[in-house]
Design a protein around this motif. Structure first.
Motif, mmCIF file in Angstrom:
data_model
loop_
_atom_site.group_PDB
_atom_site.id
_atom_site.type_symbol
_atom_site.label_atom_id
_atom_site.label_comp_id
_atom_site.label_asym_id
_atom_site.label_seq_id
_atom_site.Cartn_x
_atom_site.Cartn_y
_atom_site.Cartn_z
ATOM 1 N N ALA A 1 3.626 88.042 23.142
ATOM 2 C CA ALA A 1 3.073 88.488 24.423
ATOM 3 C C ALA A 1 3.341 87.495 25.547
ATOM 4 C CB ALA A 1 1.575 88.733 24.274
ATOM 5 N N ARG B 1 -9.399 88.575 21.364
ATOM 6 C CA ARG B 1 -10.077 89.507 22.273
ATOM 7 C C ARG B 1 -9.239 89.747 23.529
ATOM 8 N NH1 ARG B 1 -14.909 87.120 20.137
ATOM 9 N NH2 ARG B 1 -14.744 85.350 21.566
ATOM 10 N N GLU B 2 -8.652 88.686 24.064
ATOM 11 C CA GLU B 2 -7.809 88.817 25.254
ATOM 12 C C GLU B 2 -6.586 89.684 24.960
ATOM 13 O OE1 GLU B 2 -5.284 85.915 28.301
ATOM 14 O OE2 GLU B 2 -6.874 85.067 27.029
ATOM 15 N N GLU C 1 -6.333 91.964 22.535
ATOM 16 C CA GLU C 1 -6.788 93.337 22.294
ATOM 17 C C GLU C 1 -7.059 94.056 23.607
ATOM 18 O OE1 GLU C 1 -8.962 93.223 17.921
ATOM 19 O OE2 GLU C 1 -10.078 92.520 19.686
ATOM 20 N N ASP C 2 -7.635 93.342 24.576
ATOM 21 C CA ASP C 2 -7.880 93.944 25.896
ATOM 22 C C ASP C 2 -6.568 94.354 26.563
ATOM 23 O OD1 ASP C 2 -10.577 93.583 25.576
ATOM 24 O OD2 ASP C 2 -10.686 91.747 26.778
ATOM 25 N N ALA C 3 -5.481 93.663 26.201
ATOM 26 C CA ALA C 3 -4.162 93.985 26.762
ATOM 27 C C ALA C 3 -3.443 95.064 25.951
ATOM 28 C CB ALA C 3 -3.309 92.725 26.829
ATOM 29 N N GLY C 4 -4.114 95.592 24.899
ATOM 30 C CA GLY C 4 -3.553 96.708 24.153
ATOM 31 C C GLY C 4 -2.925 96.369 22.818
ATOM 32 N N HIS C 5 -2.984 95.108 22.388
ATOM 33 C CA HIS C 5 -2.386 94.719 21.115
ATOM 34 C C HIS C 5 -3.339 95.024 19.957
ATOM 35 C CE1 HIS C 5 1.018 92.627 22.992
ATOM 36 N NE2 HIS C 5 0.153 92.210 23.903
ATOM 37 N N GLN C 6 -2.761 95.352 18.804
ATOM 38 C CA GLN C 6 -3.551 95.681 17.622
ATOM 39 C C GLN C 6 -3.276 94.684 16.506
ATOM 40 O OE1 GLN C 6 -2.412 99.749 16.764
ATOM 41 N NE2 GLN C 6 -3.928 100.582 18.196
#
Length: 662
Positions: A113, A89-90, A92-97
């Motif tokens: 990251a 979740r952290e 994904e919030d930073a834009g990772h898929q």
């Protein structure tokens, strides 16, 4: 949970050696029955292998070795990252898929990251993995904080080979096995090979909480395993955690500390309940497993599957108590009534399963309960670690009493020890048989235990008392002139802290976790240990001693927590163990097996075992003196030597495939 293997060649070496990765990986099939993956880069001189036990994300997207989305990293990973959903979740919030729903891809994205060491410190779980960096052409090997997952490393013929088990190392053609005498003597003294040693010379286990980074060019300049070990860095240190914890102990009241532990353990259990396959737990009825199962059931929408082995021979059957605990908690309980013959039937399998010589007889019930559980589930939670974290062994709560008794004059303590010597003689000569003793008390009054207590009473000071408490009291059955090196531990405040550290740094990764890993992995079952979550371990080191040992008993805070889930009658009971009666078996049904091994010892025991000493020990045992501990270690060592000799024989491809599928 899986099995991993790999090869890294020194610069300029013939890539043909990489072809061994297939045989190495196949030898680990039992650890990962759900699939195999191989990845090789001949130009770079690197090969990675993986056997998969699918737990989270059962699809093809979870296969390994796995390459990162950027193409920079390839990973072969054994274990579980329990907090992967929070990390995902952290990220994904930073834009990772993400393309999968499992933890392996989360690891790769986190490493890209945040960097490798920063990511390691964020991972909560058990793991051993190999990470190949295509950009820097560097191999990174990492192991979890407590050493739950194994990783063996060897430098052979200017090539580095690694694997989850020695079986795979043995399949590397450049490796020439040679017995390490220091490790062998340690095993015969302790019953297990310490984690910082290996039975094969030149092989080492990556230490818990450590990272080894190496390139092909490094291998060309590295001449030995010792020089390779010097490159190992620790990203987490138990010594540092223990030292800081004792410097900053909690000062909260009992209820506040119990609340904190309740919250921590609920989180640890909840994270370990994440799986896409059926899961359950081992329930012996003791404090540790009952606590884990209580917290598991409290957070489950349906009855949790629990498993117990019922084994009445020896007088230590805990199955009825486990059944009572299961009934109160409302679990779906399975109890296997095991005959002595069924227990003894697995003994010939033990050397092959454990890979290194191992003589903790509780490996027998551990293996059997793992086989029982695997018939119903693929993941099982365990109570392992409670004794080491919260002071559950007799030596822990005996330490304070012995320390107080050191205030008595030495002459008085010697007189007390003489009295215990007379009691030990009575126990040896069976004068106690006619007394109406409970099985637990009869176990405590074994002559070897009384003799040990007598020896502890005469210690002249705390350092000597500590040394006697952590040193095996068994007689040496090795040839004269052989001795084992002494393990080093940091200087901590108080005798209890020193004992707990010794157990957590030595006995836990060398015996307890080896026993659990090999027993579960032999059946394709994943074992998880909430009590060894690193946050729980760090919490435990900050607890004041009286939160662990109080009123003459150990694990006080765990008991206090368990009172919230179970009635007192199911908690306040003497500590029992799974007492496998190997002493009686050796005099009876195992006597032919033992005689065969004695013949092997007399003929050839690699210059380790002393046949004359073992003959004398065997005669003592047959005449009624309990020498089962020394004999069991010697027999299991010889049985392992016999298995290793068979492994050294030329092997045809069909036999190799048969063993890989066993």
């Amino acid at each position: 949970m899986c099995g991993i293997a790999g090869i890294l060649l020194a610069t300029g070496r013939d890539p043909k050696s990489l072809e061994a990765i297939g045989a190495m990986t196949r030898s680990l099939r039992h650890r990962g029955p759900d699939g195999e993956g191989l990845w090789t880069d001949r130009d770079a001189g690197i090969a990675l292998g993986h056997r998969r036990l699918a737990i989270v994300d059962l699809s093809e997207a979870g296969r390994q070795p796995m390459r990162s989305a950027s193409g920079r990293y390839v990973i072969s990973f054994n274990g579980e990252i329990y907090n992967f959903r929070d990390l995902r979740r952290e990220l994904e919030d930073a834009g990772h898929q993400f393309d999968s729903t499992g933890d392996t891809e989360v690891m790769l994205v986190a490493i890209e990251a945040w960097g490798l060491e920063a990511a390691l410190k964020r991972f909560a779980g058990m793991f051993a993995f190999a990470l190949w960096d295509l950009r820097t052409r560097a191999l990174h090997l990492a192991r979890d904080r407590m050493g739950k997952k194994p990783l063996y490393v060897v430098l052979a013929g200017h090539a580095l080979a690694f694997a989850s088990e020695l079986k795979a190392i043995r399949r590397f053609p450049l490796f020439c096995p040679e017995l390490d005498l220091d490790a062998a003597v340690s095993m015969l003294s302790k019953g297990w090979v310490p984690d910082h040693k290996c039975i094969w010379r030149g092989v080492f286990k990556l230490p818990p909480g450590s990272l080894l980074s190496v390139s092909s060019s490094d291998l060309a300049d590295t001449g030995s395993a010792a020089s390779l070990r010097q490159r190992v860095d620790h990203w987490w240190s138990l010594a540092e955690v223990a030292t800081k914890g004792r410097e900053r102990p909690f000062v909260e009241a009992d209820d506040a500390l119990t609340d904190k532990l309740d919250e921590l353990l609920r989180l640890a259990v909840r994270e370990r309940m994440v799986a896409d396959v059926p899961l359950g737990g081992f329930l012996s009825g003791g404090i540790d497993s009952s606590t884990v199962m209580a917290l598991m059931q409290a957070q489950s929408r349906s009855p949790v599957r629990t498993f117990t082995i019922a084994f009445k021979e020896g007088g230590f059957d805990e199955a009825p108590h486990a059944m009572e605990v299961a009934r109160h908690l409302g679990t779906d309980h399975t109890e296997l009534h095991l005959s002595p013959d069924a227990a003894r039937e697995v003994i010939p399998e033990l050397p092959r399963i454990w890979d290194e010589p191992f003589a903790d007889e509780s490996q027998i019930p551990t293996l059997l309960v793992a086989r029982l559980a695997r018939q119903h589930v693929t993941v099982a939670l365990s109570g392992d670690g409670g004794d080491e974290c919260f002071a559950g062994y007799g030596r822990h709560f005996m330490a304070n009493r012995l320390k107080r008794q050191q205030g008595l004059p030495l002459m008085v303590r010697r007189t007390m020890a003489s009295g215990l010597g007379l009691l030990a003689r009575a126990a040896r000569e069976d004068f106690l048989r006619c007394l109406p003793l409970t099985p637990n008390l009869r176990h405590m009054l074994r002559s070897d235990r009384i003799d040990r207590l007598a020896g502890l009473l005469t210690a002249r000071h705390e350092d000597e008392l500590y040394h006697r408490l952590v040193t095996s009291p068994t007689a040496s059955l090795t040839r004269d002139g052989l001795s084992s090196s002494i393990d080093s531990v940091p200087k901590l405040d108080g005798l209890l802290s020193r004992l707990l550290y010794d157990d957590m740094a030595g006995y836990l990764p060398g015996d307890i976790l080896v026993k659990l890993d090999r027993a579960t992995m032999a059946t394709g079952l994943e074992g998880r240990c909430p009590l060894l979550d690193h946050r729980v371990v760090e919490f435990a080191w900050r607890l004041p001693s009286e939160a662990k040992v109080r009123n003459g008993g150990g694990k006080w805070i765990l008991r206090n927590l368990l009172r919230r889930y179970l009635p007192e009658r199911l908690i306040d009971r003497p500590k029992q163990g799974f007492d496998v009666p190997v002493g009686a078996w050796l005099r009876g049904p195992l006597r032919p097996w033992a005689n065969d091994l004695l013949a092997d010892v007399r003929r050839d025991s690699e210059n380790v075992l002393d046949g004359a000493k073992i003959d004398g020990c065997w005669l003592d045992h047959l005449q009624g003196k309990d020498r089962s501990r020394e004999l069991w270690a010697a027999f299991m060592f010889q049985a392992w030597l016999n298995e290793a000799s068979r492994e050294n024989a030329p092997m045809d491809p069909s036999r190799e495939l048969d063993m890989a599928g066993a």
